[in-house]
Design a protein around this motif. Structure first.
Motif, short mmCIF file in Angstrom:
data_model
loop_
_atom_site.label_atom_id
_atom_site.label_comp_id
_atom_site.label_asym_id
_atom_site.label_seq_id
_atom_site.Cartn_x
_atom_site.Cartn_y
_atom_site.Cartn_z
N LEU A 185 0.87 -1.17 0.00
CA LEU A 185 0.00 0.00 0.00
C LEU A 185 0.90 1.22 0.00
CD1 LEU A 185 -1.35 -2.41 1.85
CD2 LEU A 185 -3.08 -0.68 2.32
N CYS A 186 0.71 2.16 -0.92
CA CYS A 186 1.64 3.27 -1.03
C CYS A 186 0.95 4.54 -1.50
CB CYS A 186 2.79 2.92 -1.97
SG CYS A 186 2.29 2.61 -3.68
N SER A 187 1.56 5.67 -1.18
CA SER A 187 1.07 6.97 -1.64
C SER A 187 1.67 7.28 -3.00
CB SER A 187 1.44 8.06 -0.63
OG SER A 187 2.85 8.16 -0.52
N ASP A 188 1.14 8.33 -3.66
CA ASP A 188 1.63 8.63 -5.01
C ASP A 188 3.02 9.21 -5.00
OD1 ASP A 188 0.94 11.10 -3.95
OD2 ASP A 188 0.20 11.89 -5.85
N GLY A 189 3.52 9.63 -3.84
CA GLY A 189 4.91 10.06 -3.75
C GLY A 189 5.86 8.93 -4.06
N LEU A 190 5.41 7.68 -3.89
CA LEU A 190 6.24 6.52 -4.21
C LEU A 190 5.99 6.05 -5.64
CD1 LEU A 190 7.11 3.57 -1.92
CD2 LEU A 190 6.40 3.09 -4.24
N HIS A 191 4.73 5.70 -5.95
CA HIS A 191 4.48 5.12 -7.28
C HIS A 191 4.62 6.15 -8.39
CE1 HIS A 191 0.44 6.79 -7.96
NE2 HIS A 191 0.10 6.44 -6.72
N GLY A 192 4.54 7.46 -8.04
CA GLY A 192 4.73 8.49 -9.06
C GLY A 192 6.18 8.71 -9.44
N SER A 193 7.11 8.20 -8.63
CA SER A 193 8.54 8.40 -8.89
C SER A 193 9.24 7.14 -9.37
CB SER A 193 9.24 8.90 -7.62
OG SER A 193 8.68 10.12 -7.20
N LEU A 194 8.65 5.98 -9.12
CA LEU A 194 9.28 4.71 -9.50
C LEU A 194 8.54 4.08 -10.67
CD1 LEU A 194 9.99 3.03 -6.04
CD2 LEU A 194 11.51 4.46 -7.41
N GLU A 195 9.29 3.50 -11.59
CA GLU A 195 8.70 2.73 -12.68
C GLU A 195 8.13 1.43 -12.11
OE1 GLU A 195 8.40 3.73 -15.73
OE2 GLU A 195 9.59 5.58 -15.55
N GLN A 196 7.16 0.88 -12.81
CA GLN A 196 6.55 -0.36 -12.36
C GLN A 196 7.58 -1.47 -12.22
OE1 GLN A 196 3.15 -0.43 -11.46
NE2 GLN A 196 3.61 1.73 -11.71
N GLU A 197 8.54 -1.52 -13.14
CA GLU A 197 9.57 -2.56 -13.08
C GLU A 197 10.45 -2.40 -11.84
OE1 GLU A 197 10.07 -5.32 -14.88
OE2 GLU A 197 8.12 -4.82 -15.76
N GLN A 198 10.67 -1.16 -11.40
CA GLN A 198 11.47 -0.94 -10.20
C GLN A 198 10.72 -1.43 -8.96
OE1 GLN A 198 12.05 3.36 -11.10
NE2 GLN A 198 14.22 2.95 -10.68
N ILE A 199 9.43 -1.11 -8.88
CA ILE A 199 8.62 -1.60 -7.76
C ILE A 199 8.60 -3.12 -7.76
CG2 ILE A 199 6.28 -1.68 -6.82
CD1 ILE A 199 5.86 1.15 -7.89
N LYS A 200 8.39 -3.71 -8.93
CA LYS A 200 8.35 -5.17 -9.07
C LYS A 200 9.65 -5.80 -8.60
CE LYS A 200 8.16 -8.71 -12.71
NZ LYS A 200 7.95 -8.95 -14.16
N ALA A 201 10.78 -5.24 -9.04
CA ALA A 201 12.08 -5.83 -8.70
C ALA A 201 12.32 -5.82 -7.19
CB ALA A 201 13.19 -5.08 -9.43
N ILE A 202 11.96 -4.72 -6.52
CA ILE A 202 12.19 -4.63 -5.07
C ILE A 202 11.26 -5.58 -4.32
CG2 ILE A 202 12.07 -3.10 -3.06
CD1 ILE A 202 12.97 -0.81 -4.90
#
Length: 591
Positions: A185-202
Motif C-alpha cells: 500500500l503506497c502513496s503517489d509520492g512513491l508510485h509516481g517516482s518509481l517505474e513499475q519494473e522498479q517496484i516489481k524488482a524490489i
C-alpha cells in the motif's frame, strides 16, 4: 501478527517527509480488540492528505483512525461491503463537514486505500490515487484504479477522494489469500517516482517487510520525488484452514446446470476448449478474463450421472483439501471471490503437460533412474495428503500429470476420504477397481494402506509399460488376488530389487505393505543407491522382443526360400554321373 482463526501476517510501514515542509501521509496497521479477535481480522490503510498543510494531515489521520475504529465498532452482522461503506461513509461526512466550517481545515480531503485481512480473504476499500499492489509468486498486480483526471498535466487532479463531496463512492473488491502473498500500500509520492519494473524488482527480492518498505521509500526519494513517500508492506505467512460447514453452505447454494459450450462466457471465464469428458465430470480450458486472460481449468459435474448429494460432497472435499494442502506435487484448487460463482464448478490452475496414462501409451518404456525420480515425486504428493489424514482413494496414472520441466501433480481429490468426515456407509466404495486394494472389496472405505496399494499398482504399470500386476479388473467384478506377475517378466532389463519393492507395495495382505508412502520412497531410494549389484544382467533384446513384425517377416521369407529350394529338388530328373557308376561296378567286381 497471530490470532487464532485469522491469517498470520508480518507488516511494516516506512513514511518519509520527502522534500515537503511537512508529512501529510498517514498509514497504520490495526489488530482487533480481544473480544473480536477471532472474527474481525487485521486492518492496514494508507491515506495521502490534500488541502492546506494542517488540513491534509488531519484528513489523512482522521480517515485512517476513524475507519479502523468504525470497523471494529460496528456490528459483525453487517455484510462486509455494507460495513466498509458505513465505515468510510461516516469518515467522509465528518471530513467534508469540518472542511466547510473550520477555516484552518478548509477544503481538506484525502485519498484512502485500505485492506482488511480476515479469514482466508482480503477485502479492499479504495478512493483516490494511493495504490495497492499484490505480488503472488513473481507476478505483481495493481489492484486499484487511480481516480484522477486524464489528459496532459491533469493526472494529479483527483475527482474522487474522502471529503470532496458529502456522498462518497468507494471501490470495493475481495481477493482470496494465498500463503506468501505480498501486498504493498503506497502513496503517489512513491508510485509516481518509481517505474513499475522498479517496484516489481524490489518486491520480488522477498526481503523482510521492514527492509522492503525502506528500500522502496528511499529509492523514490533518490529518484527525485517531490511529495511525501509512504510504503506499507504486508506479507501473508500462513492462512487458517477453511471450515467445512462454511464451505458446504456456500457450495450447496450453487445450482447444478448443463455443461457450457465452447466459447461461452461464464462468471468471467471464457470456455476455450473441452479438455476431457469423463463419466462424472468435464474439464474445460478457460481464460480468466478478470485476471488478464490467465489460463485455468474449470471442472464441471456431469448432470444426471450421480446424485446431487454426491456431487456437492465431491466439490466440498476438493475445496476443503485445497484450503489445507499446499504442496508442489498436489494440484491446487483456486478459491473464488464471494459473489463471483453462480453455478457448481471448481477452478484449478492450468498445468501444461500430459497424464502418466497418456505417456504410457505414447512411450511405454521408461528407464530405471527416470522412473524412480517420478516415483519419489509421487510418493511426496501422497505423503502431503496423508500428513493431513487425507486418503486420496483414486491414485492412478490418469490422475498423475507430468509437467514438461520434470514436475508432477497429483490430481482429482473429489472422492478423497477426510478426517471426521461422515460418509453414508450404504454408498459404494469409491475408486477405480484395478487400483483398489483387496480389503476395499470387503468394505474398507479407504486408508493409508489402500493408497499405498494404489500407488504400488501405478508404479508397477509405469515400469511395466502399462501392464497390470493382477490383470485389469472390470467394474462390478470381484477379483481374485493370487500372486502378482513379476515385473521382470515384462521388463527383464530392470533390477530384481525393484520387483521386490513393488511386490511388497501391492501385497494382498495390508500388513505386508510399506507403512506409508515415505517408507516406500525410502526403499526405492535405497534400492537405487545400493542395489546396482543385484540388478538382473542386462542383455540385448532379441529381434522378436524389439520388433515382432520384422521378426515374423524374416521368418516368412526364410520359410518361402526353403520351400522354393525343396520344390526345385523334387522337380529334377534322377541321374547319376557315369564316373560314379563305373567306380561302383569295379568295386563290386573286386569283391
Amino acid at each position: 501478527m497471530t490470532i487464532s482463526g485469522q491469517p498470520v501476517l508480518r507488516a511494516a510501514i516506512v513514511t518519509l517527509q520527502g522534500r515537503r515542509e511537512d508529512n501529510q501521509d498517514f498509514a497504520a496497521i490495526a489488530e482487533p480488540p480481544l473480544r473480536d479477535a477471532a472474527a474481525r481480522g487485521f486492518v492496514a490503510a494508507v491515506a495521502d492528505g490534500i488541502g492546506g498543510a494542517r488540513g491534509g494531515r488531519v484528513a489523512a489521520e482522521v480517515s485512517v483512525r476513524g475507519f479502523m475504529e468504525a470497523y471494529y465498532g460496528l456490528p459483525e452482522t453487517l455484510g462486509m461491503e455494507q460495513l466498509l461503506d458505513r465505515c468510510l461513509g461516516s469518515v467522509n461526512r465528518w471530513v467534508h463537514a469540518m472542511g466547510r466550517v473550520d477555516p484552518e481545515l478548509a477544503h481538506m480531503g484525502t485519498t484512502f486505500s485500505g485492506l482488511i485481512f480476515r479469514g482466508r480473504r482480503a477485502y479492499l476499500a479504495h478512493v483516490g490515487d494511493s495504490r495497492i499492489y499484490r505480488l503472488r509468486g513473481d507476478d505483481p498486480e495493481l489492484l486499484t484504479l487511480d481516480h484522477t483526471l486524464s489528459g496532459p498535466g491533469l493526472d494529479h487532479v483527483l475527482y474522487r477522494a474522502v471529503g470532496l463531496d458529502p456522498g462518497l463512492r468507494i471501490d470495493y473488491s475481495v481477493y482470496p489469500l494465498e500463503p506468501h502473498d505480498r501486498f504493498l500500500l503506497c502513496s503517489d509520492g512513491l508510485h509516481g517516482s518509481l517505474e513499475q519494473e522498479q517496484i516489481k524488482a524490489i518486491l520480488q527480492e522477498r526481503a523482510t517487510p521492514e527492509t522492503t518498505a525502506e528500500a522502496l521509500a528511499l529509492r523514490a526519494f533518490e529518484q527525485g520525488s517531490q511529495d511525501n513517500i509512504t510504503a506499507l508492506v504486508v506479507d501473508v505467512i500462513a492462512l487458517p484452514p477453511a471450515e467445512r460447514q462454511t464451505l458446504r453452505l456456500a457450495i450447496e447454494t450453487l445450482p447444478l446446470l448443463e455443461l457450457p459450450k465452447t466459447g461461452e462466457m461464464m462468471d468471467g471465464y471464457r470456455m476455450e476448449r473441452l479438455l476431457s469428458s469423463g463419466r462424472y465430470s468435464a474439464l474445460f480450458l478457460a481464460a480468466d478474463t478478470l485476471s488478464q486472460g490467465k489460463p485455468v481449468v474449470v471442472k464441471f459435474p456431469h448432470p444426471r450421472v450421480a446424485s446431487e448429494r454426491e456431487y456437492y460432497d465431491a466439490f466440498v472435499r476438493e475445496a476443503w483439501i485445497g484450503a489445507r494442502v499446499k504442496s508442489p506435487w498436489v494440484g491446487e484448487v483456486l478459491e473464488q471471490p464471494p459473489g463471483r460463482q453462480t453455478r457448481l464448478y471448481s477452478v484449478m490452475p492450468f498445468y501444461p503437460g500430459v497424464t502418466l496414462e497418456y505417456a504410457l501409451v505414447q512411450r511405454p518404456r521408461i528407464d530405471l533412474e527416470a522412473g524412480i525420480d517420478l516415483a519419489l515425486k509421487l510418493c511426496k504428493a501422497v505423503h502431503a495428503l496423508h500428513r493431513q489424514q487425507i486418503v486420496h482413494r483414486d491414485i492412478k496414472p490418469d490422475n498423475v500429470l507430468l509437467e514438461p520441466g520434470g514436475g508432477l501433480k497429483l490430481l482429482d481429490l473429489g472422492i478423497a476420504r477426510l478426517p471426521a468426515w461422515d460418509e453414508d456407509q450404504a454408498d459404494p466404495v469409491p475408486g477405480t477397481p484395478s487400483y483398489m486394494a483387496p480389503e476395499m472389496f470387503q468394505g474398507e472405505r479407504g486408508s493409508i494402506a489402500t493408497d499405498v496399494f494404489a500407488l504400488g499398482v501405478t508404479l508397477y504399470r509405469m515400469f511395466a509399460g502399462g501392464a497390470y500386476p493382477y490383470g485389469e479388473v472390470e467394474p462390478f467384478s470381484r477379483p481374485r488376488f493370487s500372486v502378482p506377475k513379476p515385473l521382470t517378466a515384462h521388463r527383464p532389463d530392470l533390477p530384481a530389487w525393484l520387483d521386490a519393492v513393488l511386490t511388497r507395495a501391492i501385497a494382498a495382505d495390508p500388513a505386508q505393505r510399506p507403512a506409508d508412502a515415505v517408507e516406500l520412497a525410502y526403499e526405492l531410494e535405497a534400492g537405487l543407491e545400493k542395489g546396482g549389484g543385484r540388478r538382473s544382467p542386462r542383455r540385448r533384446l532379441p529381434l522378436y522382443e524389439r520388433n515382432p513384425l520384422q521378426f515374423w517377416k524374416a521368418v516368412a521369407a526364410l520359410l518361402l526360400t526353403l520351400l522354393t529350394v525343396a520344390g526345385l529338388r523334387l522337380s529334377l530328373p534322377s541321374c547319376r554321373p557315369a564316373g560314379a557308376a563305373l567306380h561302383l561296378k569295379k568295386t563290386l567286381e573286386s569283391r
